[in-house]
Every structure is written in structure tokens, then in C-alpha cells.
Scaffold this motif. Structure first.
Motif, PDB file in Angstrom:
ATOM      1  N   ARG A   1      -7.139   4.257  10.849  1.00 27.76           N
ATOM      2  CA  ARG A   1      -5.998   4.649  11.660  1.00 27.76           C
ATOM      3  C   ARG A   1      -5.822   3.712  12.864  1.00 27.76           C
TER       4      ARG A   1
ATOM      5  N   ILE B   1       1.577  13.364   0.980  1.00 25.81           N
ATOM      6  CA  ILE B   1       2.878  13.412   1.672  1.00 25.81           C
ATOM      7  C   ILE B   1       4.013  12.899   0.788  1.00 25.81           C
ATOM      8  N   LEU B   2       3.741  12.778  -0.533  1.00 28.20           N
ATOM      9  CA  LEU B   2       4.794  12.377  -1.463  1.00 28.20           C
ATOM     10  C   LEU B   2       5.481  13.617  -2.025  1.00 28.20           C
TER      11      LEU B   2
ATOM     12  N   SER C   1       0.845  -1.202   0.000  1.00 32.34           N
ATOM     13  CA  SER C   1       0.000   0.000   0.000  1.00 32.34           C
ATOM     14  C   SER C   1       0.876   1.246   0.000  1.00 32.34           C
ATOM     15  N   PRO C   2       0.673   2.156  -0.970  1.00 41.48           N
ATOM     16  CA  PRO C   2       1.537   3.339  -1.059  1.00 41.48           C
ATOM     17  C   PRO C   2       1.137   4.398  -0.038  1.00 41.48           C
ATOM     18  N   PRO C   3       2.050   5.322   0.263  1.00 42.84           N
ATOM     19  CA  PRO C   3       1.695   6.453   1.126  1.00 42.84           C
ATOM     20  C   PRO C   3       0.651   7.325   0.416  1.00 42.84           C
ATOM     21  N   PRO C   4      -0.114   8.093   1.180  1.00 42.48           N
ATOM     22  CA  PRO C   4      -1.095   8.983   0.539  1.00 42.48           C
ATOM     23  C   PRO C   4      -0.369  10.039  -0.299  1.00 42.48           C
TER      24      PRO C   4
ATOM     25  N   TYR D   1      -1.338  10.271   7.833  1.00 44.84           N
ATOM     26  CA  TYR D   1      -0.114   9.844   7.145  1.00 44.84           C
ATOM     27  C   TYR D   1      -0.117   8.355   6.814  1.00 44.84           C
ATOM     28  N   PHE D   2      -1.212   7.668   7.111  1.00 43.33           N
ATOM     29  CA  PHE D   2      -1.322   6.251   6.768  1.00 43.33           C
ATOM     30  C   PHE D   2      -1.812   6.107   5.328  1.00 43.33           C
ATOM     31  N   PRO D   3      -1.669   4.913   4.732  1.00 44.34           N
ATOM     32  CA  PRO D   3      -2.156   4.712   3.355  1.00 44.34           C
ATOM     33  C   PRO D   3      -3.646   5.023   3.244  1.00 44.34           C
ATOM     34  N   ASP D   4      -4.046   5.486   2.073  1.00 42.53           N
ATOM     35  CA  ASP D   4      -5.462   5.783   1.828  1.00 42.53           C
ATOM     36  C   ASP D   4      -6.306   4.530   2.076  1.00 42.53           C
TER      37      ASP D   4
ATOM     38  N   TYR E   1      -0.695  18.939   0.810  1.00 46.20           N
ATOM     39  CA  TYR E   1       0.119  18.728   2.015  1.00 46.20           C
ATOM     40  C   TYR E   1       0.105  19.985   2.877  1.00 46.20           C
TER      41      TYR E   1
END
Length: 445
Positions: A412, A373-374, A367-370, A405-408, A390
Motif C-alpha cells: 500500500r 471489488i469487481l 495489474s488488475p483490481p482485487p 483496494y489496490f492490486p493484489d 466485498y
């Protein structure tokens, strides 16, 4: 060839044949006092007392294959010999140290011949853990077809040293270290044969202490003490003549794991005195202090954590101090670290949080970061929405944006739950503070 392995009588001259008088006088006291019946064995009532496992087996005359696990000098060989006598089995004794595959084959052939003549064989294997896997496997078919009843003796943990296949066909029985009352009873038996020991009460207690739970060692020491007469010999004089038995400790075996477990749990249990005792036991047993320094540092990370953030630094400093000073001075630094850890507030909150985080990371795959925050170092990435939305925390009220900051799509989780001890009290307040702000930002959004 079978005669090389048969040990039917105390001297090996045949079933029940007494040794010649001259030889009997020269036999060690421990051999002369060897029990002649199971009810004479001292210190193993949990196995031999009324209704206990071995007593029940003998009463039913049904003896399965056994593994006798216990420290040296507690009666493993004697019990095996007496079990054979009590169940009318031929007693054959070998040592894993001196027995090869060819020797084993001859032992099995001889046992098969006895079986053909209507007699079973109890094969006693001393130090059975020293046989390799292939050799241990060699016993299996002969145990299964009833050619032999195997009784193996080991001082090492069978679950570590013996094959699972062998353990599945044998019952493991644990023999206890001989405590002071059992050793005293053994001394009384020796005195009935040899006469009173020329020792004061304090010297007698010191003699028992010197044996360190080993009955054979006790009788060997008593034999030496008997020659110190006419007495009375006091404890100081005894200490000058007799050497303390080396403590039972194997740096790569069961003792190693038992003692480091005792040290770790004493630290976790906030007992500085017990912690120092087990540290000293390991040092005196010859343990590598560098191994101890590493484990002590691990204790700081695992059981103290952020309840005392300085604990890890103190352990690393103690480790470096040992490296600079060596033994014995450097060991004092390790002792100081152990006392600090024992008295420090305890928390495994980060330890538990880390395990939960690792577990979720394995389950969530790739799972990618949201996107918000990239980083977007190129124009194309900006056009793709990298970094869009951001919120720079330093520009936010209270320096906290409350963004996710967790994956979409991931709900949480909460990993870190600080305890109300030591410095983590302050961290708990901070966690609660940011949780309130996050909820507030969510309401505002």
C-alpha cells in the motif's frame, strides 16, 4: 558583392574613413556616439571589465564564435564591430531578415578569399534567430574550418531559437538591459557632444524612464528633447511631446514565458502586489486575457489545491466574467482572482500525489483490481469469485470497512499528504482518522 555586406566604418565608406561633413551632421545621435573602443561601451562591465570574458578573449587575441543575447539597444552590434577591430578581423554585417541563401554563399566565398590572403572575417549576423534550421546549419562548416568567426545577435532565448549544433560551436554571452546609471552616463556623453539638454531634473528622469533600458531609444529621445529648447522643459511638457517606448514583450517569445513565470511565482510566494504588477505588465503588453485566465486557474489547482477548495471556482467565475464583460472591465475579475490566490493558503499536496500515482500506474502495468471489488453481473462471474468477500462500507462500523483496494500483492503506497494549512488541516485530520480505523480493522481481521 562583398561590398554590399562590408560595414568597416561607421558610414560604410571604407576602413576608418570618416563620412563627409554634410552627411556627418545628418547622422543620428546614436550613430555619432557609437563607442570607438571596447572600454567606451556602457553598461556591460560583466563582459568587458577587467578579467571579464570578452576582455580576456581580446587580450589573448583568441576570439571564438559568439552569440550575443540581449534586449534591443544594449550594444550588440557595437561590441561585434569593436571585437573585429581589436582582433584585426574584417567586419562583415548581415541581417537574417534580408539575407537569403545566395547572399550567404557570396559572403562565405568572400571570407574564403580573405582567408587565402591571410585575413580572418568576423561575420556579424543580426537577428540570427530568424534564420531557419537549414540556414543555421549552413554556417557550421565555415565556422569549423575557420573561414569565419560568427558573432550572432539575438533578442530571443538562444536555447529555444537556435540549433543545438550551432550552439555547440558558439559561446552564448548575455548582455544586460541598461539600467538608470548607465543611461545617465550615456546622456552625459550626449550632452558633451550636443550641449546640455533643456530639461528639468524631473524631466531628465522621465526621459530615462521613457527609454525603458534601450540606449538607442534614449539617444533618439534626447535628440528630440534637444529641439524642445531653450527650456527648461518640465516633465509634463516632455510627456506631451515624446511618446513612451512600447514595452518589450513578445506574446510568443521569451518575454511571454518570463512574465508568466514571474506572475506564477509571485502568486505562489503569497505576494499580491507583485502578482498584480506582473498581471498588469502582461495585459499592457497585449497578452490574451484568456491565456491568463487559463494559467490563473492552473495556479489554483497546482499551488492552492484543497487548502482552499473555493479557489478554482473563483478562478472559473473570473474567467466567465471576463468572457461576458471583455476588456477592460473583465480584467478586474482576473485581478481579483490573482489577489485571492496570492493570499490563499498554499498546498501542492494533491499535485505531488497525482504525479506519484501516475508514476506508479505506469510502472505497475496491467495489474488488475482485487477480485473482492469487481462487480459480478453474471452467474459465471460470481462463480469465478468476482465480488466475493466485498465489505459494504455503509454496513460497517463507522461506515468504514478498511478493505484494501489496490492490486493484489502491491504494497500500500501513500500519495496524498495534506499540509497543515487552510482547509487541508481538516483533511489531514480525516486522513489520520481513516488510517487509525484501517489499522484497527487490520488488527481485528
Amino acid at each position: 558583392m562583398a561590398d554590399l555586406f562590408d560595414r568597416s566604418g561607421d558610414g560604410g565608406e571604407g576602413e576608418g574613413a570618416p563620412p563627409p561633413p554634410a552627411r556627418a551632421a545628418s547622422r543620428p545621435l546614436a550613430d555619432r556616439l557609437r563607442p570607438a573602443a571596447l572600454d567606451e561601451v556602457i553598461g556591460q562591465d560583466h563582459l568587458l571589465g577587467e578579467g571579464a570574458p570578452l576582455a580576456a578573449m581580446v587580450a589573448a587575441r583568441e576570439l571564438p564564435s559568439l552569440i550575443l543575447w540581449g534586449p534591443p539597444g544594449v550594444g550588440k552590434t557595437t561590441i561585434a564591430r569593436l571585437l573585429a577591430e581589436a582582433t584585426d578581423l574584417a567586419f562583415v554585417q548581415i541581417s537574417a531578415i534580408f539575407t537569403g541563401v545566395a547572399d550567404l554563399r557570396k559572403v562565405f566565398d568572400a571570407a574564403r578569399m580573405r582567408a587565402g590572403n591571410g585575413q580572418g572575417t568576423l561575420l556579424f549576423v543580426d537577428e540570427i534567430h530568424r534564420f531557419n534550421k537549414a540556414q543555421q546549419d549552413g554556417f557550421l562548416p565555415h565556422m569549423e574550418d575557420g573561414t569565419i568567426t560568427l558573432v550572432g545577435a539575438t533578442t530571443e532565448n538562444p536555447s529555444f531559437e537556435l540549433n543545438r549544433a550551432l550552439l555547440s560551436r558558439a559561446q552564448v554571452l548575455v548582455l544586460n538591459r541598461l539600467e538608470a546609471p548607465a543611461l545617465e552616463a550615456m546622456l552625459s556623453r550626449a550632452e558633451a557632444l550636443e550641449g546640455p539638454l533643456p530639461l528639468t531634473a524631473e524631466a531628465r528622469a522621465a526621459l530615462v524612464n521613457l527609454a525603458d533600458g534601450d540606449g538607442r531609444a534614449l539617444l533618439n529621445l534626447a535628440e528630440q528633447a534637444q529641439r524642445m529648447g531653450p527650456g527648461p522643459v518640465d516633465a509634463e511638457a516632455l510627456a506631451k511631446r515624446l511618446t513612451r517606448r512600447a514595452a518589450q514583450y513578445d506574446k510568443t517569445g521569451d518575454g511571454h514565458y518570463n512574465l508568466i513565470s514571474a506572475l506564477h511565482k509571485s502568486v505562489r510566494g503569497s505576494d499580491p502586489d507583485a502578482s498584480l504588477y506582473w498581471l498588469a505588465r502582461m495585459i499592457e503588453g497585449g497578452e490574451d486575457p484568456r491565456f491568463l485566465a487559463r494559467r490563473i486557474t492552473r495556479m489554483a489547482v497546482e499551488d492552492i489545491g484543497l487548502a482552499d477548495p473555493q479557489a478554482v471556482t473563483l478562478c472559473l467565475d473570473a474567467w466567465e466574467t471576463y468572457e461576458r464583460l471583455g476588456s477592460p472591465e473583465g480584467e478586474l475579475a482576473l485581478a481579483q482572482a490573482v489577489v485571492h490566490l496570492a493570499l490563499a493558503p498554499k498546498s501542492n499536496a494533491v499535485y505531488r500525489a497525482w504525479k506519484q500515482a501516475v508514476s506508479l500506474a505506469k510502472k505497475s502495468g496491467s495489474s488488475p483490481p482485487p477480485m473482492h471489488i469487481l462487480n459480478a453481473p453474471t452467474r459465471m462471474m460470481k462463480e469465478q469469485g468476482y465480488g466475493s468477500g466485498y465489505a459494504y462500507d455503509h454496513d460497517a462500523e463507522d461506515g468504514f470497512s478498511g478493505q484494501d483496494y489496490f492490486p493484489d500483492g502491491m504494497e500500500r503506497p501513500t500519495f496524498y499528504r495534506p499540509v497543515e494549512r487552510g482547509f487541508e488541516r481538516e483533511l489531514a485530520r480525516r486522513v489520520e482518522y481513516f488510517a487509525r480505523l484501517r489499522a484497527k480493522r487490520g488488527e481485528e481481521g
